[in-house]
Design a protein around this motif. Sequence first.
Motif, mmCIF file in Angstrom:
data_model
loop_
_atom_site.group_PDB
_atom_site.id
_atom_site.type_symbol
_atom_site.label_atom_id
_atom_site.label_comp_id
_atom_site.label_asym_id
_atom_site.label_seq_id
_atom_site.Cartn_x
_atom_site.Cartn_y
_atom_site.Cartn_z
ATOM 1 N N THR A 189 40.835 27.031 32.318
ATOM 2 C CA THR A 189 40.524 28.225 31.526
ATOM 3 C C THR A 189 39.021 28.275 31.302
ATOM 4 O O THR A 189 38.407 27.262 30.977
ATOM 5 N N SER B 10 35.621 36.632 33.016
ATOM 6 C CA SER B 10 36.849 37.402 33.223
ATOM 7 C C SER B 10 36.966 37.975 34.634
ATOM 8 O O SER B 10 37.933 38.668 34.942
ATOM 9 N N THR B 11 36.020 37.691 35.512
ATOM 10 C CA THR B 11 36.057 38.218 36.876
ATOM 11 C C THR B 11 37.216 37.621 37.659
ATOM 12 O O THR B 11 37.418 36.407 37.670
ATOM 13 N N GLN B 12 37.986 38.474 38.326
ATOM 14 C CA GLN B 12 39.131 38.040 39.132
ATOM 15 C C GLN B 12 38.628 37.217 40.325
ATOM 16 O O GLN B 12 37.748 37.664 41.062
ATOM 17 N N CYS C 296 46.122 33.902 38.652
ATOM 18 C CA CYS C 296 45.154 34.077 37.576
ATOM 19 C C CYS C 296 45.801 34.914 36.475
ATOM 20 O O CYS C 296 46.502 35.877 36.765
ATOM 21 N N ARG C 297 45.590 34.506 35.233
ATOM 22 C CA ARG C 297 46.016 35.346 34.115
ATOM 23 C C ARG C 297 44.821 35.537 33.199
ATOM 24 O O ARG C 297 44.071 34.610 32.930
ATOM 25 N N HIS C 298 44.666 36.773 32.767
ATOM 26 C CA HIS C 298 43.518 37.142 31.943
ATOM 27 C C HIS C 298 43.888 37.129 30.470
ATOM 28 O O HIS C 298 45.035 37.355 30.098
ATOM 29 N N SER C 299 42.891 36.845 29.636
ATOM 30 C CA SER C 299 43.060 36.885 28.184
ATOM 31 C C SER C 299 41.856 37.600 27.594
ATOM 32 O O SER C 299 40.946 38.010 28.319
ATOM 33 N N LYS D 109 39.694 33.946 31.427
ATOM 34 C CA LYS D 109 40.835 33.871 32.335
ATOM 35 C C LYS D 109 41.270 32.425 32.528
ATOM 36 O O LYS D 109 40.534 31.489 32.236
#
Length: 146
Positions: free
Chosen positions: A58, A62-64, A92-95, A99
């Motif tokens: 983590t 936040s870039t994929q 990938c999971r974003h928060s 991420k």
Amino acid sequence: MRNAWARPGLQLTLCGLAGLLFTTELIVSELLTNAIHYGRPLVELRLIGHDVLVGEVTESNSTQPCMRRARTTDEGGRGLFLVAQLGARWGCRHSQNGKTIWSKQLVSWSVPASRGGSCWDQRTNLTTARTGSTPQSPSSGTGPIG
């Protein structure tokens, strides 16, 4: 990366997963390298052992992430390709704060049945500076669960 790896590596061995040490270390080092290179100072490594072995990193960017196929002359660009080849799945999971990149490996447990195929949930916070120094690990794991 060696400091970040000491406790999770020991936990894998204690849970009878020593055969996954090399692959897991390679996957985790690729995920950590990307997080340190592209992210900001706080990075968290989490390994979860249950029906599968999940490695999560983590970080605040936040870039994929994008898997690409590196040419033979490229110096980089192979990390996520290696993760995809060595693990069963990755994603990938974003928060709100960034991420989490994860990778799953299939496991054959050799731990006692009393543990019910569940080994641990290990978290390690890595504080890194953008100076190229090795991350330091305070080893804040939650230890075995059973």
